[in-house]
Motif scaffolding. Sequence first.
Motif, short mmCIF file in Angstrom:
data_model
loop_
_atom_site.label_atom_id
_atom_site.label_comp_id
_atom_site.label_asym_id
_atom_site.label_seq_id
_atom_site.Cartn_x
_atom_site.Cartn_y
_atom_site.Cartn_z
N LEU A 108 0.81 -1.21 0.00
CA LEU A 108 0.00 0.00 0.00
C LEU A 108 0.85 1.26 0.00
O LEU A 108 0.32 2.37 -0.08
N VAL B 75 -9.02 1.67 7.58
CA VAL B 75 -8.98 1.44 6.13
C VAL B 75 -9.43 2.69 5.39
O VAL B 75 -8.83 3.08 4.37
N LEU C 148 -2.58 -0.82 -3.99
CA LEU C 148 -3.66 0.15 -3.80
C LEU C 148 -3.93 0.92 -5.09
O LEU C 148 -5.09 1.16 -5.45
N VAL D 198 -8.99 -3.61 0.41
CA VAL D 198 -7.93 -3.16 1.30
C VAL D 198 -8.01 -3.89 2.64
O VAL D 198 -7.00 -4.31 3.22
#
Length: 458
Positions: free
Chosen positions: A168, A224, A242, A265
Amino acid sequence: MTVESVKPETQIYAESELREPPVAGGGVPLLGHGWKLVRDPLSFMAALREHGDVVRLKLGPKTVYAVTAPDLTGALALSTDFKIDGPLWESLEALLGKEGVATANGPRHRRQRRTIQPAFRLDAIPAYGPIMEEEAHALTVRWRPGETVDCTSESFRVAVRIAARCLLRGDFMDERAERLCVALATVFRGMYRRMVIPAGPLYRLPLPPNRKFNRALADLHALVDEIVAERRASGQRPDDLLTALLEAKDENGEPIGEQEIHDQVVAILTPGSETVASTIMWLLQVLTEHPEHADRVAAEVESVTGGRPVAFEDVRKLRHTNNVVVEAMRLRPAVWILTRRAVTDTELGGYRIPAGADIVYSPYAIQRDPKSYADNLRFDPDRWLPERVKEVPKYAMNPFSVGNRKCPSDHFSMAQLTLITAALATKYRFEQVSGSNDATRVGITLRPHDLRLRPVSR
């Protein structure tokens, strides 16, 4: 050790030849076998093997089919007659949602795997090597000889930081890792209770355990939302997972919805962090309980590196270290219970399985089965040497599952676990301190209750 995904040979049974699975003993009114699953789930699941390859259980009002034979768990995972569903996944939807890769089925699941798979290709893993090295060695610097280490928080911290920084590209500081650690512990315990005792209305009452569960769940989803919002606000598009999600298209060529991005996610960050962190805790327990293998790991690293800090490029050469990781996962798998649901009237091992039936099996029980492993409860990493691994029956060891539900991050996870084990064992020996409790704590995953260690410099 490799994980095979070859479809096993199946025997064709005539309808008249199909049998009804036996019913397990020990059920009680209303709760059925759910009471035993709450009181001593690991022993209960392991004992089912004595009653047959497929056994019927009662969980509250539901009949559930338990599979105990390794070959049938392989057939179950690979057959299109069964899908991801059942009590485990219904309870996990509270955390993972219904639109992420962990809980999706059919075309949506295939499209989602295509989106995330490039991040976990074997040739993509080396790009994460410097981050894994940095985080592994940060542990050895942060931990001080003679000081007590809270292995739960430390294991979650390193697992979250590696996942976030590799997949991410987030700047996740310790405060976020601590939030995730505390929230996950509460949520996973609550979801396990909801799975084995499906008393839905009771969990909606404003009781203290329910309020605690709901607060922890809300904090996870808020975390998140912070991750996604920060990326959007930054305007950056690094080459990471991501970005792939934010740019992904659905089956109609349209951008995927916000809920699916959120759920993806969650599926990337939380279950992976939970399972990796639990495995790190068990590896620390192993290094403490089996100093002879910790010494062998340290000696192997020394022979490979010549005394320099262990690096990602060394991982493939650390065969004993890898075998220590695999054997720890065999005896203490993070994911100890899995469920499926029959999508049609079918059979499994000659037993009749009706459409809509829930099926459950335990990797913990399968991987400790004395019918599959000589000296089954002994910690023996050498059982994974090439000359001995052929003794292990097919599907008796599948830590990352098989088929289209095989965990896409298997190589990613093994690389970080091997590297962390090597870095810690090279610098320290470990001792349990007063008040430490390494007994198994059962929830959706397995972990030590409260493992606290004292590092001692080598």
